[in-house]
Design a protein around this motif. Structure first.
Motif, PDB file in Angstrom:
ATOM      1  N   ARG A  76      43.929  42.685  46.647  1.00  0.00           N
ATOM      2  CA  ARG A  76      43.781  41.314  45.502  1.00  0.00           C
ATOM      3  C   ARG A  76      43.026  42.241  43.903  1.00  0.00           C
ATOM      4  O   ARG A  76      44.050  41.975  43.171  1.00  0.00           O
ATOM      5  CB  ARG A  76      42.549  40.545  46.048  1.00  0.00           C
ATOM      6  N   PHE A  77      42.811  43.483  43.634  1.00  0.00           N
ATOM      7  CA  PHE A  77      42.696  44.626  42.127  1.00  0.00           C
ATOM      8  C   PHE A  77      44.080  44.497  42.327  1.00  0.00           C
ATOM      9  O   PHE A  77      43.633  44.874  40.509  1.00  0.00           O
ATOM     10  CB  PHE A  77      42.036  45.663  43.217  1.00  0.00           C
ATOM     11  N   MET A  78      44.907  45.350  42.390  1.00  0.00           N
ATOM     12  CA  MET A  78      45.971  45.166  42.139  1.00  0.00           C
ATOM     13  C   MET A  78      47.135  44.613  42.785  1.00  0.00           C
ATOM     14  O   MET A  78      47.577  45.264  41.838  1.00  0.00           O
ATOM     15  CB  MET A  78      46.331  46.974  42.598  1.00  0.00           C
ATOM     16  N   ASN A  79      46.489  43.432  42.928  1.00  0.00           N
ATOM     17  CA  ASN A  79      47.850  42.418  43.088  1.00  0.00           C
ATOM     18  C   ASN A  79      48.762  43.273  43.738  1.00  0.00           C
ATOM     19  O   ASN A  79      50.082  42.602  43.955  1.00  0.00           O
ATOM     20  CB  ASN A  79      48.333  42.077  41.754  1.00  0.00           C
ATOM     21  N   TRP A  80      48.634  43.868  45.521  1.00  0.00           N
ATOM     22  CA  TRP A  80      49.511  44.171  45.720  1.00  0.00           C
ATOM     23  C   TRP A  80      49.374  43.252  47.148  1.00  0.00           C
ATOM     24  O   TRP A  80      47.828  43.345  48.241  1.00  0.00           O
ATOM     25  CB  TRP A  80      49.856  45.547  46.069  1.00  0.00           C
ATOM     26  N   SER A  81      50.414  42.682  48.121  1.00  0.00           N
ATOM     27  CA  SER A  81      50.335  41.649  49.145  1.00  0.00           C
ATOM     28  C   SER A  81      50.754  42.399  50.332  1.00  0.00           C
ATOM     29  O   SER A  81      50.046  42.219  51.988  1.00  0.00           O
ATOM     30  CB  SER A  81      50.509  40.370  48.766  1.00  0.00           C
TER      31      SER A  81
END
Length: 369
Positions: A83-88
């Protein structure tokens, strides 16, 4: 570890190459696969949306660097590194061992752990196997790596043997400290260039029945032929029903030969580092776009490449950006280089399914000398 499994779906009849699927809580990783490196929870100069378009499925982040900045507590409060780097999609964090041991003049090692001086603020930091796992548990990646001692190239057998034994002892402590069932802990095979030490390390690690295994200590200054000899001898010894990860390797020939030995996953900083130096990967070659021959070349970088860069910009434009020191150049070249390496491993995967791996990649299967 019910959230994790590995299935081998196809094998090469002529080599140990295999194509499989690694299942994680954040999705699947189709192997063999190149994984981009995102040291500080970002792949340099590339947004997560751009990264996804390259075909990347799993991304790495670095425990050591994220511990120093911004700190694992902040990442955890943000909801974890995904979530911190917006990578799912799936992520992996290394243990920080390689980075710590590269600080040869700033650290001391004991059986307990490593003490080193932070290069950021000079603060003394004590990193143990338990602390490394605690940090990685807080970061929340799908795959976490055991804390290991990575002996530098050129040290004698006694030092390598001691580091290999210590790595095994630390692994058992990592297993005891690991507190999350939604994170797969991989063990790391050390042993330097000594094949008997590597084989014994594999035997001990395999008895622990971990979710996955990595070969470490092969990109720390050894000659390419030494790395190749270690990989060729060690990979087939690793458990067949688990994913196999070769750390820090990402050149075409090294990957092809490692895949032929049975390796599944790779990571390397090559694609973004080359981009920052103005170079593109095209068909196995490295092109310096600053060269004069590209100044009036209005063709795309690679007509066969589907990436955003190749579909929209010319070699001349890329050369112009680099000569002008425009930051966009590094983004466009990074997008292409990552796409190139991901596509390369995708093509290998397809060839394994089609039974044509040995024929299609014969030029890269030549022994490294």
């Amino acid at each position: 570890m019910s959230n994790f499994s590995f299935q081998c779906q196809a094998r090469c009849c002529d080599t140990h190459a295999r194509a499989g699927t690694f299942y994680t809580p954040h999705g699947i990783v189709e192997t063999p696969r190149f994984m981009p490196v995102g040291t500080l929870a970002n792949v340099k100069t590339v947004t997560p949306a751009q990264l996804k378009e390259t075909g990347a499925q799993m991304v790495l982040a670095n425990t050591y660097h994220l511990h120093l900045q911004p700190g694992e507590d902040i990442v955890e409060r943000a909801g974890g590194v995904h979530r911190f780097m917006n990578w799912s999609q799936p992520m992996l964090t290394d243990s920080g061992g390689f980075q710590v041991f590269s600080l040869s003049e700033m650290r001391s090692i004991s059986d307990e752990g490593v003490t080193f001086r932070s290069p950021r603020d000079g603060q003394m930091i004590h990193l143990t196997p338990e602390r490394s796992i605690q940090i990685q548990n807080a970061l929340g990646a799908d795959v976490i790596m055991a804390f290991d001692e990575c002996p530098p190239s050129g040290v004698g057998r006694d030092a390598v043997e001691k580091a290999t034994d210590r790595t095994y002892d630390w692994l058992k402590r990592c297993i005891q400290a690991h507190g999350r069932s939604d994170q797969a802990l991989f063990g790391i095979v050390q042993g330097g260039e000594y094949l008997d030490l590597r084989a014994e390390a594999v035997r001990m690690l395999a008895d622990l029945d971990l979710p996955g295994y990595a070969i470490g200590g092969v990109s720390v200054g050894e000659a390419p032929e030494v790395i190749d000899r270690v990989v060729q001898a060690t990979t087939p010894l690793l458990p067949e029903n688990k994913p196999r990860y070769l750390m820090g390797v990402g050149t075409y020939r090294e990957m092809v030969r490692a895949i032929a030995a049975g390796m599944d996953l790779f990571d390397c900083v090559i694609p973004t580092r080359l981009a920052r130096h103005g170079s593109a990967l095209v068909g196995g070659d490295r092109w310096n776009l600053k060269n004069a021959r590209f100044r009036e070349d209005f063709t795309s970088l690679d007509e066969s490449c589907p990436c955003y860069t190749c579909q929209n910009f010319s070699r001349a434009y890329l050369s112009h950006l680099l000569r002008s020191q425009e930051l966009l150049a590094y983004t466009l070249l990074s997008i292409h280089n990552i796409t190139e390496l991901v596509r390369f491993t995708q093509r290998i995967r397809s060839a394994i399914f089609n039974g044509t791996f040995k024929q299609e990649f014969a030029q890269w299967l030549v022994p490294i000398e």
